[in-house]
Design an enzyme around this catalytic site. Structure first.
Site, PDB file in Angstrom:
ATOM      1  N   LYS A  89       0.806  -1.221   0.000  1.00 24.92           N
ATOM      2  CA  LYS A  89       0.000   0.000   0.000  1.00 24.92           C
ATOM      3  C   LYS A  89       0.843   1.277   0.000  1.00 24.92           C
ATOM      4  O   LYS A  89       0.428   2.305  -0.516  1.00 24.92           O
ATOM      5  CB  LYS A  89      -0.952   0.003   1.193  1.00 24.92           C
ATOM      6  N   GLU A 111     -10.612   7.115   3.472  1.00 20.95           N
ATOM      7  CA  GLU A 111     -11.438   6.234   4.280  1.00 20.95           C
ATOM      8  C   GLU A 111     -10.670   4.930   4.432  1.00 20.95           C
ATOM      9  O   GLU A 111      -9.797   4.612   3.627  1.00 20.95           O
ATOM     10  CB  GLU A 111     -12.790   5.942   3.619  1.00 20.95           C
ATOM     11  N   SER A 378       1.776  -9.739  -1.128  1.00 13.11           N
ATOM     12  CA  SER A 378       1.361  -8.347  -0.929  1.00 13.11           C
ATOM     13  C   SER A 378       1.664  -7.793   0.457  1.00 13.11           C
ATOM     14  O   SER A 378       1.868  -6.596   0.611  1.00 13.11           O
ATOM     15  CB  SER A 378      -0.120  -8.187  -1.246  1.00 13.11           C
TER      16      SER A 378
HETATM   17  C1  PLP Z   1      -5.129  -3.974   1.399  1.00 15.24           C
HETATM   18  C2  PLP Z   1      -4.431  -5.240   1.115  1.00 15.24           C
HETATM   19  C3  PLP Z   1      -4.817  -6.083   0.043  1.00 15.24           C
HETATM   20  C4  PLP Z   1      -6.013  -5.815  -0.815  1.00 15.24           C
HETATM   21  O1  PLP Z   1      -5.990  -4.643  -1.560  1.00 15.24           O
HETATM   22  P1  PLP Z   1      -5.728  -4.645  -3.135  1.00 15.24           P
HETATM   23  O2  PLP Z   1      -6.051  -3.268  -3.540  1.00 15.24           O
HETATM   24  O3  PLP Z   1      -6.633  -5.674  -3.746  1.00 15.24           O
HETATM   25  O4  PLP Z   1      -4.312  -5.002  -3.334  1.00 15.24           O
HETATM   26  C5  PLP Z   1      -4.075  -7.219  -0.204  1.00 15.24           C
HETATM   27  N1  PLP Z   1      -3.017  -7.557   0.566  1.00 15.24           N
HETATM   28  C6  PLP Z   1      -2.616  -6.787   1.606  1.00 15.24           C
HETATM   29  C7  PLP Z   1      -1.455  -7.225   2.423  1.00 15.24           C
HETATM   30  C8  PLP Z   1      -3.324  -5.613   1.917  1.00 15.24           C
HETATM   31  O5  PLP Z   1      -2.921  -4.862   2.949  1.00 15.24           O
END
Ligand code: PLP
Length: 392
Positions: A89, A111, A378
Site C-alpha cells: 500500500k 477512508e 502483498s
Molecule cells: C489492502 C491489502 C490487500 C487488498 O488490496 P488490493 O487493492 O486488492 O491489493 C491485499 N493484501 C494486503 C497485504 C493488503 O494490505
C-alpha cells in the site's frame, strides 16, 4: 492499446459517476497527475522515497521448498511484505502524497475499513508534513483498535462514522462529502485501483512498479517470461500492480484470487468478480455486490483487506476480455495457505496474500509439465496473528 480511454473507461467499466460538483476537481487532479507523470523531477522524488524510505526494489525470491511441495510449479515470491509498513500500500500512498504536495494541498483525507490504508496514508502524510484525517466506520474502529492507535501515533485524526452499517462504505460516503466541502486545501487519497477517473489509472501506475521490477528480475534469473502471475484481489491494486506490466505479453497467464469467505453460495463472501453484478460504487462503474434493488451488500472475508464490495474497473475489463482469470478461495483455505507458506518457507504472509498462496495447490494440479509462477506477496502476516488464534 492504452487504457483507460480519455473518459476514464476500461471497456465499459470505470468512468466518473459523481456529483456535478466533483467533476472539476477530478479534472484538476487529472491534469496535474498527467503532467507530473511526465515530470522527471517528480519521478525522481518518487523514486527517491520508494528506494530510501520504503525499501525498493523488493526481492523476487525463489521459494524452493514451496515449489518442491507443489511439484509442478516453480514459485517466485515478489516480496512486497518487506516494504516499510509491511505491504504494497505504501507504493501508492507515497505517490499520491507527492501529487498532493505538488498540487499545494495541505491536508489529505481517506477512508479505511481495516485500517491498513489509513495507516499507510497517515505514514505518508507524516513524512511530508500534511494534515491527515481518516474516516472509519465506528464498527470498524472497535474491531481494529490496533490500527486506530497506529494512525493516532502517526499524527492522524480518526473520524468515526456511525451512519448506515458503520463500516467501509459509510466511511467512503463521508470522505467524499468532506472532499466536496473542503476542496481548496484537501486531497482525497484513494487506497486501491478504484474510485472515479483518474484514480484507477493513477493508483495502477503507482503500483505497477511491482510488475516492472518482477519482470526484469525474473528475466535476469531465468532468462524468459514467467508462465503465470497470481495475486489476491480486494480492490485489486496489488494484483493490477503485478499484472499491468505484462499486459502485452500474451503468453503470461494472469490469475486473480478473490475471497470466498464462508463460501460463494452463502451471503458471506467478497467474490465481487465471481458473484457481483455491474453497478456503481465509489464513483465508478464496476462489478459490485448488490441486492436485487441495487443496494450494496457488505462483503465478508477473514482478510480485512479483501472485505470490499467492489473491484477496480480494470480488473472487470481484464475479466470480460479474458486477459485474466479470477477464482476464489474460502476463509478456511486461506488459513491453510498461510500455514503452508509459513511452515515451508518461514514467511508468514498476510491473510489477504494467503488467498493467493492457497490457490497454488489447485493450479499445480491443473498445469501440464513444469510451469513458473510469480506470486505477489502483498503483505506480511504479523497483523493477523490475533485473528488466527483458535484457528490453527
Ligand atoms: C489492502 C491489502 C490487500 C487488498 O488490496 P488490493 O487493492 O486488492 O491489493 C491485499 N493484501 C494486503 C497485504 C493488503 O494490505
Amino acid at each position: 492499446m492504452r487504457f483507460p480511454n480519455k473518459k476514464g473507461y476500461f471497456g465499459r467499466f470505470g468512468g466518473r459517476f459523481v456529483p456535478e460538483t466533483l467533476i472539476s476537481l477530478l479534472d484538476d487532479l487529472e491534469k496535474s497527475y498527467y503532467s507530473l507523470r511526465k515530470d522527471k523531477v517528480f519521478q525522481g522524488e518518487l523514486d527517491f522515497y520508494l528506494k530510501e524510505y520504503a525499501g525498493r526494489p523488493t526481492r523476487l525470491y525463489f521459494a524452493s521448498k514451496l515449489s518442491r511441495a507443489l511439484r509442478t510449479l516453480r514459485v517466485f515470491l515478489k516480496r512486497e511484505d518487506l516494504l516499510h509498513t509491511g505491504a504494497h500500500k505504501i507504493n501508492n500512498t507515497l505517490g499520491q502524497i507527492l501529487v498532493a504536495a505538488r498540487m499545494k494541498k495541505t491536508r489529505v483525507i481517506a477512508e479505511t475499513g481495516a485500517g491498513q490504508h489509513g495507516v499507510a496514508t497517515a505514514t505518508a502524510a507524516a513524512l511530508l508534513g500534511l494534515k491527515c484525517d481518516i474516516y472509519m466506520g465506528s464498527e470498524d474502529i472497535e474491531r481494529q483498535s490496533l490500527n486506530v492507535y497506529r494512525m493516532k501515533l502517526l499524527g492522524a485524526r480518526v473520524i468515526p462514522v456511525s451512519s448506515g452499517s458503520k463500516t467501509l462504505k459509510d466511511a467512503m460516503n463521508e470522505a467524499i462529502r468532506d472532499w466536496v466541502t473542503n476542496v481548496k486545501d484537501t486531497f482525497y487519497l484513494i487506497g486501491s485501483v478504484a474510485g472515479p477517473h483518474p484514480y484507477p489509472e493513477m493508483v495502477r501506475d503507482f503500483q505497477s512498479i511491482i510488475g516492472k521490477e518482477a519482470g526484469a528480475q525474473f528475466k535476469n534469473k531465468i532468462g524468459k517470461l514467467p508462465d503465470y502471475l497470481v495475486a489476491c484481489v480486494g480492490g485489486g491494486s496489488n494484483a493490477m500492480g503485478l499484472f499491468h506490466a505484462f499486459y502485452n505479453d500474451k503468453s503470461v497467464k494472469m490469475i486473480g484470487i478473490e475471497a470466498a469467505g464462508c463460501g460463494i453460495n452463502t451471503s458471506k463472501h467478497a467474490a465481487t468478480l465471481g458473484k457481483g453484478r455491474i453497478g456503481v460504487l465509489h464513483g465508478s462503474r464496476e462489478n459490485v455486490l448488490q441486492d436485487k434493488y441495487g443496494q450494496i451488500i457488505n462483503a465478508h472475508s477473514i482478510a480485512a483487506g479483501l472485505d470490499y464490495p467492489g473491484v477496480g474497473p480494470e480488473h472487470c475489463f481484464y475479466k470480460e476480455t479474458k486477459r485474466a482469470e479470477y477464482f476464489s478461495v474460502t476463509d478456511k483455505e486461506a488459513v491453510e495457505g498461510l500455514k503452508f507458506l509459513s511452515q515451508s518457507e518461514g514467511i508468514i504472509p498476510a491473510l489477504e496474500t494467503a488467498h493467493a498462496i492457497a490457490y497454488l495447490p489447485k493450479l499445480a494440479k491443473k498445469v501440464k509439465g513444469q510451469k513458473s509462477v510469480i506470486v505477489c506477496l502483498s503483505g506480511r502476516g504479523d497483523k493477523d496473528v490475533n485473528s488466527l488464534k483458535g484457528l490453527l
